[in-house]
Design a protein around this motif. Structure first.
Motif, PDB file in Angstrom:
ATOM      1  N   PHE A 177      81.283  62.073  74.405  1.00  0.00           N
ATOM      2  CA  PHE A 177      80.332  61.194  73.731  1.00  0.00           C
ATOM      3  C   PHE A 177      80.041  61.666  72.309  1.00  0.00           C
ATOM      4  O   PHE A 177      79.472  60.929  71.507  1.00  0.00           O
ATOM      5  N   ARG A 178      80.440  62.878  71.973  1.00  0.00           N
ATOM      6  CA  ARG A 178      80.378  63.406  70.610  1.00  0.00           C
ATOM      7  C   ARG A 178      81.742  64.044  70.314  1.00  0.00           C
ATOM      8  O   ARG A 178      81.873  65.266  70.320  1.00  0.00           O
ATOM      9  N   PRO A 179      82.766  63.236  70.068  1.00  0.00           N
ATOM     10  CA  PRO A 179      84.137  63.742  69.968  1.00  0.00           C
ATOM     11  C   PRO A 179      84.385  64.723  68.819  1.00  0.00           C
ATOM     12  O   PRO A 179      85.353  65.473  68.864  1.00  0.00           O
ATOM     13  N   ALA A 180      83.533  64.754  67.832  1.00  0.00           N
ATOM     14  CA  ALA A 180      83.718  65.672  66.702  1.00  0.00           C
ATOM     15  C   ALA A 180      83.039  67.016  66.943  1.00  0.00           C
ATOM     16  O   ALA A 180      83.099  67.901  66.094  1.00  0.00           O
ATOM     17  N   TRP A 181      82.396  67.196  68.111  1.00  0.00           N
ATOM     18  CA  TRP A 181      81.633  68.420  68.394  1.00  0.00           C
ATOM     19  C   TRP A 181      82.324  69.283  69.452  1.00  0.00           C
ATOM     20  O   TRP A 181      83.057  68.796  70.301  1.00  0.00           O
ATOM     21  N   VAL A 182      82.009  70.567  69.401  1.00  0.00           N
ATOM     22  CA  VAL A 182      82.344  71.496  70.475  1.00  0.00           C
ATOM     23  C   VAL A 182      81.083  72.298  70.791  1.00  0.00           C
ATOM     24  O   VAL A 182      80.366  72.718  69.876  1.00  0.00           O
ATOM     25  N   GLY A 183      80.811  72.454  72.077  1.00  0.00           N
ATOM     26  CA  GLY A 183      79.702  73.300  72.515  1.00  0.00           C
ATOM     27  C   GLY A 183      80.238  74.664  72.896  1.00  0.00           C
ATOM     28  O   GLY A 183      81.271  74.760  73.569  1.00  0.00           O
ATOM     29  N   VAL A 184      79.556  75.708  72.453  1.00  0.00           N
ATOM     30  CA  VAL A 184      79.960  77.078  72.781  1.00  0.00           C
ATOM     31  C   VAL A 184      78.785  77.752  73.487  1.00  0.00           C
ATOM     32  O   VAL A 184      77.637  77.644  73.034  1.00  0.00           O
ATOM     33  N   ALA A 185      79.061  78.432  74.590  1.00  0.00           N
ATOM     34  CA  ALA A 185      78.004  79.092  75.365  1.00  0.00           C
ATOM     35  C   ALA A 185      77.349  80.190  74.534  1.00  0.00           C
ATOM     36  O   ALA A 185      78.028  81.089  74.026  1.00  0.00           O
ATOM     37  N   ILE A 186      76.037  80.121  74.402  1.00  0.00           N
ATOM     38  CA  ILE A 186      75.303  81.043  73.534  1.00  0.00           C
ATOM     39  C   ILE A 186      75.483  82.503  73.941  1.00  0.00           C
ATOM     40  O   ILE A 186      75.565  83.378  73.089  1.00  0.00           O
ATOM     41  N   GLY A 187      75.565  82.760  75.233  1.00  0.00           N
ATOM     42  CA  GLY A 187      75.687  84.134  75.715  1.00  0.00           C
ATOM     43  C   GLY A 187      77.027  84.781  75.426  1.00  0.00           C
ATOM     44  O   GLY A 187      77.181  85.988  75.581  1.00  0.00           O
ATOM     45  N   CYS A 188      78.001  84.001  74.984  1.00  0.00           N
ATOM     46  CA  CYS A 188      79.336  84.530  74.698  1.00  0.00           C
ATOM     47  C   CYS A 188      79.488  85.008  73.254  1.00  0.00           C
ATOM     48  O   CYS A 188      80.498  85.616  72.916  1.00  0.00           O
ATOM     49  N   PHE A 189      78.490  84.737  72.413  1.00  0.00           N
ATOM     50  CA  PHE A 189      78.569  85.171  71.011  1.00  0.00           C
ATOM     51  C   PHE A 189      78.259  86.649  70.869  1.00  0.00           C
ATOM     52  O   PHE A 189      77.359  87.176  71.531  1.00  0.00           O
ATOM     53  N   ASP A 190      78.993  87.310  69.979  1.00  0.00           N
ATOM     54  CA  ASP A 190      78.707  88.707  69.643  1.00  0.00           C
ATOM     55  C   ASP A 190      77.392  88.809  68.879  1.00  0.00           C
ATOM     56  O   ASP A 190      76.624  89.742  69.056  1.00  0.00           O
ATOM     57  N   SER A 233      72.672  79.749  86.770  1.00  0.00           N
ATOM     58  CA  SER A 233      71.418  80.216  86.206  1.00  0.00           C
ATOM     59  C   SER A 233      70.417  79.062  86.147  1.00  0.00           C
ATOM     60  O   SER A 233      70.675  77.969  86.649  1.00  0.00           O
ATOM     61  N   ALA A 234      69.290  79.289  85.501  1.00  0.00           N
ATOM     62  CA  ALA A 234      68.235  78.287  85.423  1.00  0.00           C
ATOM     63  C   ALA A 234      68.522  77.204  84.390  1.00  0.00           C
ATOM     64  O   ALA A 234      67.949  76.123  84.452  1.00  0.00           O
ATOM     65  N   PHE A 235      69.396  77.484  83.436  1.00  0.00           N
ATOM     66  CA  PHE A 235      69.706  76.538  82.367  1.00  0.00           C
ATOM     67  C   PHE A 235      70.959  77.002  81.641  1.00  0.00           C
ATOM     68  O   PHE A 235      71.476  78.077  81.894  1.00  0.00           O
ATOM     69  N   SER A 236      71.410  76.151  80.743  1.00  0.00           N
ATOM     70  CA  SER A 236      72.548  76.465  79.878  1.00  0.00           C
ATOM     71  C   SER A 236      72.076  76.324  78.438  1.00  0.00           C
ATOM     72  O   SER A 236      71.199  75.507  78.156  1.00  0.00           O
ATOM     73  N   VAL A 237      72.646  77.101  77.534  1.00  0.00           N
ATOM     74  CA  VAL A 237      72.346  76.928  76.117  1.00  0.00           C
ATOM     75  C   VAL A 237      73.665  76.768  75.374  1.00  0.00           C
ATOM     76  O   VAL A 237      74.539  77.619  75.444  1.00  0.00           O
ATOM     77  N   ALA A 238      73.767  75.638  74.679  1.00  0.00           N
ATOM     78  CA  ALA A 238      74.974  75.309  73.914  1.00  0.00           C
ATOM     79  C   ALA A 238      74.694  75.431  72.427  1.00  0.00           C
ATOM     80  O   ALA A 238      73.682  74.941  71.937  1.00  0.00           O
ATOM     81  N   VAL A 239      75.615  76.075  71.741  1.00  0.00           N
ATOM     82  CA  VAL A 239      75.593  76.116  70.282  1.00  0.00           C
ATOM     83  C   VAL A 239      76.679  75.134  69.850  1.00  0.00           C
ATOM     84  O   VAL A 239      77.857  75.383  70.067  1.00  0.00           O
ATOM     85  N   PHE A 240      76.259  74.007  69.275  1.00  0.00           N
ATOM     86  CA  PHE A 240      77.200  72.953  68.909  1.00  0.00           C
ATOM     87  C   PHE A 240      77.673  73.106  67.467  1.00  0.00           C
ATOM     88  O   PHE A 240      76.862  73.283  66.558  1.00  0.00           O
ATOM     89  N   PHE A 241      78.992  73.052  67.306  1.00  0.00           N
ATOM     90  CA  PHE A 241      79.632  73.125  66.000  1.00  0.00           C
ATOM     91  C   PHE A 241      80.497  71.891  65.798  1.00  0.00           C
ATOM     92  O   PHE A 241      80.937  71.259  66.766  1.00  0.00           O
ATOM     93  N   ASP A 242      80.765  71.590  64.539  1.00  0.00           N
ATOM     94  CA  ASP A 242      81.775  70.595  64.212  1.00  0.00           C
ATOM     95  C   ASP A 242      83.093  71.142  64.739  1.00  0.00           C
ATOM     96  O   ASP A 242      83.436  72.311  64.504  1.00  0.00           O
ATOM     97  N   ARG A 243      83.816  70.337  65.459  1.00  0.00           N
ATOM     98  CA  ARG A 243      85.077  70.777  66.086  1.00  0.00           C
ATOM     99  C   ARG A 243      86.059  71.348  65.052  1.00  0.00           C
ATOM    100  O   ARG A 243      86.835  72.241  65.367  1.00  0.00           O
ATOM    101  N   GLU A 244      86.016  70.838  63.828  1.00  0.00           N
ATOM    102  CA  GLU A 244      86.898  71.341  62.766  1.00  0.00           C
ATOM    103  C   GLU A 244      86.553  72.767  62.347  1.00  0.00           C
ATOM    104  O   GLU A 244      87.366  73.434  61.724  1.00  0.00           O
ATOM    105  N   ASN A 245      85.335  73.223  62.685  1.00  0.00           N
ATOM    106  CA  ASN A 245      84.889  74.563  62.306  1.00  0.00           C
ATOM    107  C   ASN A 245      84.943  75.550  63.457  1.00  0.00           C
ATOM    108  O   ASN A 245      84.277  76.585  63.420  1.00  0.00           O
TER     109      ASN A 245
END
Length: 123
Positions: free
Chosen positions: A84-97, A34-46
């Motif tokens: 480079f941000r080991p405490a984070w996880v990125g989740v693809a925005i389009g995959c959220f309900d 696609s034209a871009f990606s959108v990441a929703v970043f959370f604390d990996r513990e969450n």
């Protein structure tokens, strides 16, 4: 809850995201098709992944790897771990309900496709 196309891989998240970032880099364009990606970043513990995943690793501009996890059945990229941000996880925005997330920043705009416009939410 975020899920892949077939539902075999999911990611449960707790709380508010750290940030929501639209990326216009060529690597994200190629990864998403696609034209871009959108990441929703959370604390990996969450964030709790469930189900089988395969992994693709590429180097980010930081010189450190990013581990992208995708469903082995439908090939949807659901989440990734940037070293480079080991405490984070990125989740693809389009995959959220829940479609309540809105990007708060855009990066690599110098690689943005001319027609691709994103309305950011101000903080």
């Amino acid at each position: 809850m975020a899920t892949c196309c077939c539902g075999a891989l999911s990611m449960a998240t707790i709380g508010e995201p750290i940030k929501i970032s639209a990326c216009h880099c060529r690597s994200c364009q190629k990864r998403t098709g696609s034209a871009f990606s959108v990441a929703v970043f959370f604390d990996r513990e969450n964030a709790r992944p469930r189900g089988p995943s395969e992994m693709f690793t590429r180097l980010g501009d930081s010189g450190l790897p990013v581990d992208f996890h995708f469903c082995p059945s439908c090939a949807s990229t659901l989440f990734w771990y940037p070293k480079f941000r080991p405490a984070w996880v990125g989740v693809a925005i389009g995959c959220f309900d829940d479609h309540a997330f809105v990007p708060t920043q855009a990066v690599y705009e110098h690689e943005r496709l001319e027609w691709a416009q994103i309305q950011l939410r101000s903080n």
